[in-house]
Design a protein around this motif. Sequence first.
Motif, PDB file in Angstrom:
ATOM      1  N   GLU A 163     -25.813  -4.280  61.774  1.00  0.00           N
ATOM      2  CA  GLU A 163     -25.321  -4.401  60.156  1.00  0.00           C
ATOM      3  C   GLU A 163     -24.137  -5.218  60.095  1.00  0.00           C
ATOM      4  N   GLY A 164     -23.125  -5.517  61.606  1.00  0.00           N
ATOM      5  CA  GLY A 164     -21.703  -6.340  61.622  1.00  0.00           C
ATOM      6  C   GLY A 164     -22.331  -7.342  61.601  1.00  0.00           C
ATOM      7  N   TYR A 165     -23.135  -7.519  62.218  1.00  0.00           N
ATOM      8  CA  TYR A 165     -23.279  -9.516  62.567  1.00  0.00           C
ATOM      9  C   TYR A 165     -24.181  -9.549  61.774  1.00  0.00           C
ATOM     10  N   PRO A 166     -24.033  -9.922  60.205  1.00  0.00           N
ATOM     11  CA  PRO A 166     -25.793  -9.911  58.831  1.00  0.00           C
ATOM     12  C   PRO A 166     -25.845 -11.920  59.381  1.00  0.00           C
ATOM     13  N   LYS A 167     -25.254 -12.851  60.278  1.00  0.00           N
ATOM     14  CA  LYS A 167     -25.436 -13.634  60.295  1.00  0.00           C
ATOM     15  C   LYS A 167     -26.096 -14.505  61.885  1.00  0.00           C
ATOM     16  N   GLN A 168     -26.248 -13.411  62.264  1.00  0.00           N
ATOM     17  CA  GLN A 168     -27.216 -13.214  63.827  1.00  0.00           C
ATOM     18  C   GLN A 168     -28.551 -12.873  63.276  1.00  0.00           C
ATOM     19  N   ILE A 169     -29.378 -13.566  63.773  1.00  0.00           N
ATOM     20  CA  ILE A 169     -30.578 -12.567  63.643  1.00  0.00           C
ATOM     21  C   ILE A 169     -31.026 -11.747  64.540  1.00  0.00           C
ATOM     22  N   PHE A 170     -31.629 -11.003  63.686  1.00  0.00           N
ATOM     23  CA  PHE A 170     -32.253  -9.202  65.057  1.00  0.00           C
ATOM     24  C   PHE A 170     -33.593  -9.053  64.879  1.00  0.00           C
ATOM     25  N   HIS A 171     -34.481  -9.979  65.600  1.00  0.00           N
ATOM     26  CA  HIS A 171     -36.344  -9.984  65.513  1.00  0.00           C
ATOM     27  C   HIS A 171     -36.433  -8.254  65.999  1.00  0.00           C
ATOM     28  N   LEU A 172     -37.574  -7.441  65.955  1.00  0.00           N
ATOM     29  CA  LEU A 172     -37.616  -6.821  66.161  1.00  0.00           C
ATOM     30  C   LEU A 172     -39.569  -7.311  66.420  1.00  0.00           C
ATOM     31  N   GLY A 173     -39.799  -6.444  68.115  1.00  0.00           N
ATOM     32  CA  GLY A 173     -41.461  -6.086  68.932  1.00  0.00           C
ATOM     33  C   GLY A 173     -42.860  -6.241  67.669  1.00  0.00           C
ATOM     34  N   PHE A 174     -42.664  -6.199  66.592  1.00  0.00           N
ATOM     35  CA  PHE A 174     -44.309  -5.573  66.067  1.00  0.00           C
ATOM     36  C   PHE A 174     -45.347  -6.211  65.919  1.00  0.00           C
ATOM     37  N   MET A 175     -45.994  -6.989  66.929  1.00  0.00           N
ATOM     38  CA  MET A 175     -46.483  -8.714  67.026  1.00  0.00           C
ATOM     39  C   MET A 175     -47.477  -8.002  66.642  1.00  0.00           C
ATOM     40  N   ARG A 176     -48.582  -6.884  66.340  1.00  0.00           N
ATOM     41  CA  ARG A 176     -49.122  -6.578  65.366  1.00  0.00           C
ATOM     42  C   ARG A 176     -49.523  -7.673  63.889  1.00  0.00           C
ATOM     43  N   ARG A 178     -46.842 -16.503  67.924  1.00  0.00           N
ATOM     44  CA  ARG A 178     -46.046 -16.600  66.453  1.00  0.00           C
ATOM     45  C   ARG A 178     -45.180 -16.114  66.214  1.00  0.00           C
ATOM     46  N   GLU A 179     -44.650 -14.045  67.030  1.00  0.00           N
ATOM     47  CA  GLU A 179     -43.900 -13.743  66.835  1.00  0.00           C
ATOM     48  C   GLU A 179     -42.411 -14.614  67.473  1.00  0.00           C
ATOM     49  N   MET A 180     -42.369 -14.928  68.821  1.00  0.00           N
ATOM     50  CA  MET A 180     -41.772 -15.838  69.110  1.00  0.00           C
ATOM     51  C   MET A 180     -41.051 -16.966  68.601  1.00  0.00           C
ATOM     52  N   GLU A 213     -41.657 -17.621  64.864  1.00  0.00           N
ATOM     53  CA  GLU A 213     -40.735 -17.264  64.160  1.00  0.00           C
ATOM     54  C   GLU A 213     -39.016 -16.945  64.452  1.00  0.00           C
ATOM     55  N   PHE A 214     -38.828 -16.240  64.641  1.00  0.00           N
ATOM     56  CA  PHE A 214     -37.410 -15.680  66.189  1.00  0.00           C
ATOM     57  C   PHE A 214     -36.828 -17.062  66.149  1.00  0.00           C
ATOM     58  N   ILE A 215     -37.519 -18.097  67.030  1.00  0.00           N
ATOM     59  CA  ILE A 215     -36.482 -19.409  66.766  1.00  0.00           C
ATOM     60  C   ILE A 215     -36.433 -19.949  66.147  1.00  0.00           C
ATOM     61  N   LEU A 216     -37.449 -19.866  64.821  1.00  0.00           N
ATOM     62  CA  LEU A 216     -37.436 -20.723  63.632  1.00  0.00           C
ATOM     63  C   LEU A 216     -36.560 -20.172  62.748  1.00  0.00           C
ATOM     64  N   CYS A 217     -36.412 -18.886  62.396  1.00  0.00           N
ATOM     65  CA  CYS A 217     -35.643 -17.998  62.111  1.00  0.00           C
ATOM     66  C   CYS A 217     -33.869 -18.300  62.356  1.00  0.00           C
ATOM     67  N   ILE A 218     -33.432 -18.382  63.197  1.00  0.00           N
ATOM     68  CA  ILE A 218     -32.640 -19.157  63.722  1.00  0.00           C
ATOM     69  C   ILE A 218     -31.801 -19.803  63.731  1.00  0.00           C
ATOM     70  N   GLN A 219     -32.936 -21.071  63.868  1.00  0.00           N
ATOM     71  CA  GLN A 219     -32.719 -22.588  63.174  1.00  0.00           C
ATOM     72  C   GLN A 219     -32.274 -23.002  61.532  1.00  0.00           C
ATOM     73  N   ASP A 220     -33.216 -22.255  61.663  1.00  0.00           N
ATOM     74  CA  ASP A 220     -32.984 -22.172  59.460  1.00  0.00           C
ATOM     75  C   ASP A 220     -32.184 -21.000  59.035  1.00  0.00           C
ATOM     76  N   GLY A 221     -31.618 -19.800  59.708  1.00  0.00           N
ATOM     77  CA  GLY A 221     -30.584 -19.453  59.076  1.00  0.00           C
ATOM     78  C   GLY A 221     -30.902 -18.148  58.514  1.00  0.00           C
ATOM     79  N   LYS A 222     -32.170 -17.407  58.559  1.00  0.00           N
ATOM     80  CA  LYS A 222     -32.971 -16.686  57.999  1.00  0.00           C
ATOM     81  C   LYS A 222     -33.085 -14.812  58.555  1.00  0.00           C
ATOM     82  N   GLN A 223     -33.041 -14.251  58.408  1.00  0.00           N
ATOM     83  CA  GLN A 223     -33.849 -12.998  58.961  1.00  0.00           C
ATOM     84  C   GLN A 223     -34.988 -12.722  58.996  1.00  0.00           C
TER      85      GLN A 223
END
Length: 341
Positions: A114-127, A295-297, A299-309
Amino acid sequence: MKKINVGIVGLGRMGLTHAENIVERIPEAVLVAVCSFVDEELQMAKTKLGVEKAYTSFENMLLDAEIDAVVIASPSGLHGEHIRLAMKKGLHVFCEKPIGVEVEDIERTIEVVEGYPKQIFHLGFMRRYDKSYQYAKQKVDNGEIGDLTLIRCYGIDPASELGNFVQFATNSKSGGLFADMAIHDIDLVRWFSGKEVKRVWAIGKNTAYPELDDLGDLETGASMMQLEDNTMALLVAGRNATHGYHVETELIGTKGMLRIAQEPEKNHVSIFNNQGVVRPTSQHFSERFKEAFFREMKEFILCIQDGKQPGVTVYDGLESTVIANACQESVDTGKMVEISK
């Protein structure tokens, strides 16, 4: 757009799956560094993946100024510490489930994230990224089976891997059957229903490897759950499916029902021989959910590029672990466990 430079810690089956996806299938990212305590894995990364930077210390890898993001596929007990270290270094983080094995540790992790809202965090629930599960979720959300009344989940690993797991559990803390395996089904229960679990009753048995009793782990477990709106959920988790990797989900509603992967089919081939009609089955999670992992990985990379969680959050990790721990408590005490909010 700038490519994302990634470092990965952990090169076991899960870490290798993510590493191969980054190298072979995600052109928006570059795997620039790996970290492992196993020399053979580091050598494999150099020869098979073409990665030159190999570290035996996660902290040292985080000092590499070239890295933009890390993928955490280390043992479950290290996830929280690794997430916090990476976030504090200004890096984006993808972490395999579970987010941690102790609630207090997860709460410390949430505070850091929560202290780093501009950094992307993604948890691996791949289903959640499997097309069949996404199709089913759309049907449920559109009301096509009415109001949910019961969710049934099977998640059983192949018996051929049970011996390897016992060896792993002897040397490392898996978190237990519910936190290590059934947590995917727990996440699906929350995802499909949009509700939280309020009480659980769980049981388990070790037969093939009774030594798991001494390790506080299970080869087979089951849980009955009641959600906050009284929807029911039944979970069966295990490590001894002789036919392969068996994951199945059923959703029953007031207007109908649907099943996902009623049979764990490998493909559309039927074999006719002296054993009758035989359908090949998936033998491992990396085979069954190959596209979901990709697909989850992606999305993680694209979220970094797009700046969205992404849609899967640190809070999903916390709630699923709370429920998994309640299931384990129920097994240990033989009692129904209320989940307080």
